[in-house]
Motif scaffolding. Structure first.
Motif, PDB file in Angstrom:
ATOM      1  N   SER A 113       1.187  -9.390  -3.735  1.00 21.42           N
ATOM      2  CA  SER A 113       1.695  -8.099  -3.253  1.00 21.42           C
ATOM      3  C   SER A 113       0.729  -7.556  -2.201  1.00 21.42           C
ATOM      4  CB  SER A 113       1.797  -7.108  -4.420  1.00 21.42           C
ATOM      5  OG  SER A 113       0.494  -6.673  -4.767  1.00 21.42           O
ATOM      6  N   GLY A 114       1.084  -6.418  -1.632  1.00 23.64           N
ATOM      7  CA  GLY A 114       0.215  -5.810  -0.629  1.00 23.64           C
ATOM      8  C   GLY A 114      -1.117  -5.366  -1.211  1.00 23.64           C
ATOM      9  N   ILE A 115      -1.085  -4.813  -2.391  1.00 25.84           N
ATOM     10  CA  ILE A 115      -2.324  -4.387  -3.040  1.00 25.84           C
ATOM     11  C   ILE A 115      -3.232  -5.588  -3.250  1.00 25.84           C
ATOM     12  CG2 ILE A 115      -3.211  -3.734  -5.325  1.00 25.84           C
ATOM     13  CD1 ILE A 115      -1.682  -1.313  -5.329  1.00 25.84           C
ATOM     14  N   TYR A 222      -1.353   2.319   7.720  1.00 22.34           N
ATOM     15  CA  TYR A 222      -0.777   3.525   7.129  1.00 22.34           C
ATOM     16  C   TYR A 222       0.532   3.211   6.422  1.00 22.34           C
ATOM     17  CZ  TYR A 222       1.864   2.680  11.361  1.00 22.34           C
ATOM     18  OH  TYR A 222       2.614   2.067  12.322  1.00 22.34           O
ATOM     19  N   SER A 223       1.007   4.212   5.671  1.00 26.91           N
ATOM     20  CA  SER A 223       2.339   4.128   5.067  1.00 26.91           C
ATOM     21  C   SER A 223       3.266   5.218   5.592  1.00 26.91           C
ATOM     22  CB  SER A 223       2.252   4.302   3.552  1.00 26.91           C
ATOM     23  OG  SER A 223       1.424   3.318   3.014  1.00 26.91           O
ATOM     24  N   ALA A 224       2.695   6.232   6.233  1.00 27.63           N
ATOM     25  CA  ALA A 224       3.544   7.372   6.605  1.00 27.63           C
ATOM     26  C   ALA A 224       3.129   8.031   7.919  1.00 27.63           C
ATOM     27  CB  ALA A 224       3.543   8.409   5.481  1.00 27.63           C
ATOM     28  N   VAL A 247      -7.211  -4.210   9.125  1.00 25.12           N
ATOM     29  CA  VAL A 247      -5.972  -3.490   9.416  1.00 25.12           C
ATOM     30  C   VAL A 247      -4.928  -3.874   8.373  1.00 25.12           C
ATOM     31  CG1 VAL A 247      -4.077  -3.120  11.033  1.00 25.12           C
ATOM     32  CG2 VAL A 247      -6.420  -3.334  11.892  1.00 25.12           C
ATOM     33  N   ASP A 248      -4.400  -2.868   7.698  1.00 23.60           N
ATOM     34  CA  ASP A 248      -3.341  -3.068   6.712  1.00 23.60           C
ATOM     35  C   ASP A 248      -2.013  -2.780   7.412  1.00 23.60           C
ATOM     36  OD1 ASP A 248      -1.511  -2.925   4.680  1.00 23.60           O
ATOM     37  OD2 ASP A 248      -2.721  -1.625   3.382  1.00 23.60           O
ATOM     38  N   MET A 249      -1.294  -3.859   7.767  1.00 21.63           N
ATOM     39  CA  MET A 249      -0.032  -3.685   8.508  1.00 21.63           C
ATOM     40  C   MET A 249       1.178  -3.795   7.583  1.00 21.63           C
ATOM     41  SD  MET A 249       0.534  -7.137  10.767  1.00 21.63           S
ATOM     42  CE  MET A 249       0.639  -8.774   9.999  1.00 21.63           C
ATOM     43  N   HIS A 279       7.615  -7.897   2.452  1.00 23.33           N
ATOM     44  CA  HIS A 279       8.959  -7.426   2.100  1.00 23.33           C
ATOM     45  C   HIS A 279       9.393  -6.131   2.764  1.00 23.33           C
ATOM     46  CE1 HIS A 279       5.949  -5.974  -0.811  1.00 23.33           C
ATOM     47  NE2 HIS A 279       6.609  -4.842  -0.750  1.00 23.33           N
ATOM     48  N   LYS A 280       8.545  -5.530   3.589  1.00 18.64           N
ATOM     49  CA  LYS A 280       8.949  -4.249   4.191  1.00 18.64           C
ATOM     50  C   LYS A 280       9.643  -4.545   5.533  1.00 18.64           C
ATOM     51  CE  LYS A 280       5.440  -1.762   1.552  1.00 18.64           C
ATOM     52  NZ  LYS A 280       4.271  -0.871   1.579  1.00 18.64           N
ATOM     53  N   SER A 281       9.098  -4.071   6.656  1.00 16.09           N
ATOM     54  CA  SER A 281       9.818  -4.311   7.918  1.00 16.09           C
ATOM     55  C   SER A 281       9.913  -5.796   8.265  1.00 16.09           C
ATOM     56  CB  SER A 281       9.152  -3.536   9.062  1.00 16.09           C
ATOM     57  OG  SER A 281       7.789  -3.870   9.158  1.00 16.09           O
TER      58      SER A 281
HETATM   59  C1  LIG Z   1       3.274  -0.780   0.585  1.00 16.63           C
HETATM   60  C2  LIG Z   1       1.851  -0.777   0.964  1.00 16.63           C
HETATM   61  C3  LIG Z   1       0.906  -1.506   0.216  1.00 16.63           C
HETATM   62  C4  LIG Z   1       1.204  -2.083  -1.144  1.00 16.63           C
HETATM   63  O1  LIG Z   1       2.120  -3.074  -1.203  1.00 16.63           O
HETATM   64  P1  LIG Z   1       2.618  -3.594  -2.643  1.00 16.63           P
HETATM   65  O2  LIG Z   1       3.321  -4.873  -2.299  1.00 16.63           O
HETATM   66  O3  LIG Z   1       3.486  -2.550  -3.197  1.00 16.63           O
HETATM   67  O4  LIG Z   1       1.409  -3.843  -3.470  1.00 16.63           O
HETATM   68  C5  LIG Z   1      -0.385  -1.576   0.701  1.00 16.63           C
HETATM   69  N1  LIG Z   1      -0.750  -0.951   1.827  1.00 16.63           N
HETATM   70  C6  LIG Z   1       0.130  -0.218   2.557  1.00 16.63           C
HETATM   71  C7  LIG Z   1      -0.341   0.456   3.813  1.00 16.63           C
HETATM   72  C8  LIG Z   1       1.446  -0.100   2.138  1.00 16.63           C
HETATM   73  O5  LIG Z   1       2.293   0.659   2.846  1.00 16.63           O
END
Ligand SMILES: *Cc1c(COP(=O)(O)O)cnc(C)c1O
Length: 485
Positions: A113-115, A222-224, A247-249, A279-281
């Motif tokens: 996952s992202g985390i 970022y997320s928002a 960088v967290d994309m 799984h996002k964009s």
């Molecule tokens: C969604 C998100 C994560 C976490 O992703 P998961 O797959 O839910 O663990 C980490 N960093 C950012 C910036 C996010 O938007």
């Protein structure tokens, strides 16, 4: 517009899913029913959740296989289990596609996952910058050779490390050094925010904070935050203070893959390490991955067993399929449409009097300040849901209502763009959102004071909007032709 959505053989996919569900139903029919119900719910929903999307049937089908049954700790060609040749194939392909797609020297596709991707990155930076030099000084070749005393020294060293990231109310993420996440316990954290007037990142302020705080890791991403980030500038700042730029994309990887974010706005050539979700964009399976410069590759590849369990071979295979889809020219069209649609949504909202954080957008999301409607984010989110519009509440900079009630609603375009929505549909969506919010009012709590949670929507408007939202999604079917009956 149809070419932004991956084409698939609907007859073959229908047969595949019908068969799969009948096999599942033999064991636990309630699970088969829930899977079917979820398709109906997703199809019926006007989904503006910025972090969600719809993966293709090819990506989804790849996950439902016996690749899941394999243990494959280690790396391609170097496993702690026998018989990993097919896992080597899919992991190798996923990494190769990721390197080619993003132009990255190294890709690690095991994070679940992202985390997890962030945790891998943080440990890699600690290993590369703190642990390796410490080991070298101690004449130790491998972590496994560390004595208890070495670990004690190391833990002490780790405790003094610092991370500088974007504040939560400016759009940063919990994993960027905040207390509810392990990153906030591993690192001493400090934040940079946005300019109170414009809502935009102030790079001079980031630089000043970095000079003062001297972080080991400078986090960007970022997320928002509804704007592009200049990663060339962030790297300059990192270099000036001797920090590693991570960088967290997670949110905008699809816009990087689709070459909407290029040059200074593409994190890959500028960051030491890039983390992401798939799984996002990016529209892949639920999962994460890490890209990095060669000097971090060995440390990143130690993600399992350092912080990850065995890799998920079925998901790595689906990442390979999704990355292959994202390498097609149509994906660039999709990514550009996601941004064009966000601009149309933002303009549609502004034109109707809504206030947007930063006044607009340059990416896939819009942050709507609902305080001008006299509402909290929680009330706005609930009222919109009553009217058939799915969003999530989100804090805005210097939010007077805190992280729970908030004063904002975050709206994203990746999912509905996958369904084939264009600018006209997003303008109509903006009209619906403003109509609902201007017909919603807070109601009082029992003692007469205004509630941050309770609200009333004009019933007529909610009904009318639900019908309009249903009409919009019906005109752009999800997985067209896929039929479970
Ligand atoms: C969604 C998100 C994560 C976490 O992703 P998961 O797959 O839910 O663990 C980490 N960093 C950012 C910036 C996010 O938007």
């Amino acid at each position: 517009m149809t070419d932004v959505t991956p084409a698939f053989d609907a007859t073959a996919a229908s047969t595949a899913y019908r068969s799969a569900l009948s096999v599942i139903a033999e064991v636990e029919p309630r699970v088969a029913d829930a899977i079917g119900a979820e398709l109906a719910d997703q199809r019926a929903s006007l989904k503006l959740i910025a972090s969600e999307n719809y993966a293709s049937p090819a990506v989804l089908l790849t996950m439902g296989t016996w690749l899941s049954d394999k243990y494959a700790e280690g790396t391609v060609g170097h496993r702690f289990y026998a018989g990993c040749q097919n896992v080597d194939t899919v992991e190798g392909l996923a990494a190769e596609h990721a390197r080619e797609l993003f132009g990255a020297p190294h890709a690690y596709v095991q994070p679940h996952s992202g985390i997890d991707a962030n945790l891998v990155a943080f440990w890699a930076v600690l290993a590369q910058r703190i642990e390796s030099p410490a080991l070298e000084r101690a004449g130790v070749r491998h972590v496994n050779d560390l004595t208890d005393e070495d670990w004690a020294t190391l833990r002490h060293a780790l405790g003094d490390q610092r991370m500088l990231g974007m504040s939560l109310d400016a759009g940063g993420h919990l994993t960027h050094g905040f207390r509810p996440n392990i990153s906030g316990k591993m690192f001493a954290q400090s934040s940079y925010g946005t300019d109170p007037e414009t809502g935009l990142l102030d790079y001079d302020a980031v630089r000043a904070r970095a000079r003062e705080f001297r972080p080991l890791i400078l986090m960007a991403g970022y997320s928002a935050y509804p704007r592009r980030v200049d990663f060339a500038k962030m790297r300059e700042i990192a270099d000036e203070v001797g920090a590693t730029l991570v960088v967290d994309m997670a949110h905008f990887a699809g816009l990087v893959a689709g070459k909407v974010f290029t040059g200074d706005f593409d994190p890959v050539p500028h960051a030491h390490v890039v983390t992401s979700t798939s799984h996002k964009s990016l529209r892949g399976p639920r999962g994460g991955f890490v890209l990095c410069q060669p000097e971090y590759a060995d440390a990143v590849d130690r993600g399992c067993p350092m912080v990850l369990g065995g890799p998920l071979p079925h998901v790595m295979a689906a990442k390979a399929v999704a990355f292959a889809e994202a390498r097609r020219p149509q994906f660039a069209g999709y990514a550009q449409t996601v941004v064009d649609n966000a601009v149309a949504l933002a303009e549609g909202l502004s034109r109707r009097g809504a206030r947007l954080v930063t006044g607009g957008t340059e990416n896939h999301l819009v942050l709507l300040d609902v305080s001008t409607f006299g509402l909290t984010g929680r009330q706005a989110e609930s009222a919109l849901l009553d009217a058939g519009i799915v969003t999530n509440r989100n804090a805005i900079p210097a939010d007077p209502n805190g992280a729970w009630y908030t004063s904002g609603v975050r709206l994203g375009t990746p999912a509905l763009t996958t369904r084939g929505f264009g600018a006209a549909e997003f303008d109509r969506t903006a009209e619906l959102v403003v109509d609902v919010l201007s017909h919603t009012s807070p109601t009082a709590t029992r003692d007469g004071s205004p509630s941050k949670a309770k609200y009333a929507v004009d019933g007529g408007v909610a009904d009318k909007t639900r019908a309009a939202a249903a009409e919009l999604v019906a005109a752009h079917p999800l997985y067209p032709g896929l039929d479970l009956a």
